[in-house]
Design an enzyme around this catalytic site. Structure first.
Site, PDB file in Angstrom:
ATOM      1  N   TRP A 219      -8.285 -10.230  -0.618  1.00 51.15           N
ATOM      2  CA  TRP A 219      -6.980 -10.861  -0.777  1.00 51.15           C
ATOM      3  C   TRP A 219      -7.019 -12.036  -1.754  1.00 51.15           C
ATOM      4  CZ3 TRP A 219      -3.374  -7.719   0.081  1.00 51.15           C
ATOM      5  CH2 TRP A 219      -3.429  -6.817   1.133  1.00 51.15           C
TER       6      TRP A 219
ATOM      7  N   LYS B 101       0.990  -9.924  10.381  1.00 53.66           N
ATOM      8  CA  LYS B 101      -0.346  -9.860  10.967  1.00 53.66           C
ATOM      9  C   LYS B 101      -0.326 -10.535  12.344  1.00 53.66           C
ATOM     10  CE  LYS B 101      -1.655  -8.068   7.110  1.00 53.66           C
ATOM     11  NZ  LYS B 101      -2.153  -8.705   5.924  1.00 53.66           N
TER      12      LYS B 101
ATOM     13  N   ASP C 152      -3.734 -19.151   1.870  1.00 54.14           N
ATOM     14  CA  ASP C 152      -3.164 -17.933   2.440  1.00 54.14           C
ATOM     15  C   ASP C 152      -3.670 -17.823   3.877  1.00 54.14           C
ATOM     16  OD1 ASP C 152      -2.517 -15.374   3.248  1.00 54.14           O
ATOM     17  OD2 ASP C 152      -3.423 -14.352   1.533  1.00 54.14           O
TER      18      ASP C 152
HETATM   19  C1  PLP Z   1      -2.067  -8.476   4.515  1.00 51.58           C
HETATM   20  C2  PLP Z   1      -2.452  -9.641   3.699  1.00 51.58           C
HETATM   21  C3  PLP Z   1      -1.820  -9.933   2.474  1.00 51.58           C
HETATM   22  C4  PLP Z   1      -0.758  -9.041   1.875  1.00 51.58           C
HETATM   23  O1  PLP Z   1       0.387  -9.089   2.642  1.00 51.58           O
HETATM   24  P1  PLP Z   1       1.721  -8.322   2.255  1.00 51.58           P
HETATM   25  O2  PLP Z   1       2.727  -8.991   3.128  1.00 51.58           O
HETATM   26  O3  PLP Z   1       1.508  -6.885   2.571  1.00 51.58           O
HETATM   27  O4  PLP Z   1       2.000  -8.542   0.816  1.00 51.58           O
HETATM   28  C5  PLP Z   1      -2.221 -11.051   1.799  1.00 51.58           C
HETATM   29  N1  PLP Z   1      -3.166 -11.872   2.288  1.00 51.58           N
HETATM   30  C6  PLP Z   1      -3.788 -11.627   3.461  1.00 51.58           C
HETATM   31  C7  PLP Z   1      -4.833 -12.572   3.948  1.00 51.58           C
HETATM   32  C8  PLP Z   1      -3.446 -10.519   4.200  1.00 51.58           C
HETATM   33  O5  PLP Z   1      -4.062 -10.273   5.369  1.00 51.58           O
END
Ligand code: PLP
Length: 360
Positions: free
Chosen positions: A101, A195, A171
């Site tokens: 990511w 998530k 993030d």
């Molecule tokens: C799933 C995830 C993303 C991407 O998320 P989307 O909402 O599908 O764009 C980005 N960063 C992390 C850490 C993730 O787990």
């Protein structure tokens, strides 16, 4: 009704009491005579839902008044672009690449300026977090970027990097609200909600007000500007009303069980059950350096792809779903987010123990 234990990395399991509340309110939200899916985002009733969601999130995380909370569509992926578009003033940013990511985020940022990868754990398939106490931070860097919990690889930062005075952008998609967070350590925190919070469809952006700029490139799309969302209370256009509503329910639920301290305690307890098993197992091995193991995403392998596949199939047949590991790591991955009950982790470990005995 037969609900399985769902170990999906995302979209992921949600708290049952929240789902039940939503079910009860589905056809007639609190006497409005309609579902939240059907109401105007400009209505009083929805404005109250959005206001309460923000207030409860601020309360849960202790978000200081000089930070804005934004609900933006496009997922975490859209933030990979919005961050450099909005925060690159000098056109330089430092990225720490600890997994898939953060790598994607760095690749996207390169479209907008100079990106320095100042540390990475790519040499060992992202199974550790590099020492970030004294990194070569660029004098001109507008921000330092991390992915605080790498969902695919199962690593998490134990201490934040020393950014030498630069702002930190994190993030937190797969660890959002999993433990207390000192918001003022960051310039910006963001994450997709699917998530660890609610249904797919929004990202939550928590950003220090002074970082929201108006002097952006003329051709910056209006939706891609943080000032657009900040000035319109996240309702410049039709927001994802449903996701905001459900996330609001989850915030209230987290408050009701004691907030993020209590959540963290439970998450530590859950993860310890699984890691203790892995540490003592002869069949399964965790893939991550012990000190930086994630409380949320737990990858593990047998070391043999065929055996891995057999275990995944056996777990599925026994009512444990979505345990197949990501292809870049292989094996299995148990995502044990906030909403995974401790009973689910215990039941999984009991199953794996028995499986190991029977297949030794
Ligand atoms: C799933 C995830 C993303 C991407 O998320 P989307 O909402 O599908 O764009 C980005 N960063 C992390 C850490 C993730 O787990």
């Amino acid at each position: 009704m037969a609900r399985v234990y769902n170990f999906s990395a995302g979209p992921a399991t949600m708290p049952l009491p929240v789902l039940e509340e939503i079910q009860a309110e589905l056809l007639d939200y609190k006497g409005s005579g309609m579902s939240v899916m059907e109401m105007s985002h400009r209505s009083k009733v929805f404005q109250q839902i959005a206001d309460e969601a923000e207030a409860d999130l601020r309360d849960l995380m202790g978000i200081p008044d000089n930070y804005k909370v934004l609900f933006i569509q496009g997922g975490a992926t859209l933030q990979f672009s919005m961050i450099p578009m909005n925060l690159m003033k000098n056109g330089v940013a430092d990225y720490i690449v600890t997994g898939a990511w953060s790598k994607k985020a760095a690749t996207e940022a390169k479209k907008f300026g100079k990106v320095n990868v100042i540390a990475t754990s790519a040499d060992k398939n992202f199974s550790y977090i590099p020492d970030c106490s004294d990194l070569p931070i660029d004098d001109d860097a507008d921000y330092v970027y991390i992915c605080e919990n790498e969902t695919i690889h199962g690593t998490t930062y134990q201490t934040l990097p020393n950014t030498k005075g630069k702002i930190l952008v994190s993030d937190q998609s797969s660890m959002f609200l999993s433990k207390p967070c000192n918001v003022s350590d960051y310039g910006m925190i963001y994450g997709g909600v699917q998530k660890n919070i609610g249904p797919a469809g929004i990202s939550i952006v928590i950003i220090r007000e002074d970082l929201i700029r108006e002097d952006l490139a003329e051709n910056t799309p209006v939706y891609m500007r943080y000032d657009t969302h900040a000035n319109a209370g996240s309702m410049y256009n039709t927001p994802n009303c449903w996701a905001i509503y459900v996330c609001g329910k989850v915030f209230k639920y987290l408050k009701s069980i004691g907030g993020l301290e209590a959540m963290n305690k439970l998450n530590e307890e859950k993860a310890a059950i699984l890691y203790d098993f892995l540490d003592n197992s002869k069949m399964f091995n965790g893939t991550v350096e012990k000190e930086v193991r994630s409380l949320m995403n737990v990858p593990f392998v047998t070391g043999d792809a065929e055996k891995d596949a057999a275990v995944v199939a056996a777990t599925k047949a026994a009512g444990f779903d979505n345990l197949k590991g990501h292809k870049s790591v292989g094996g299995l991955r148990a995502s044990i987010y906030n909403a995974m009950p401790i009973e689910g982790v215990k039941a999984l470990v009991d199953f794996l123990k028995k499986y190991e005995e029977e297949n030794a």
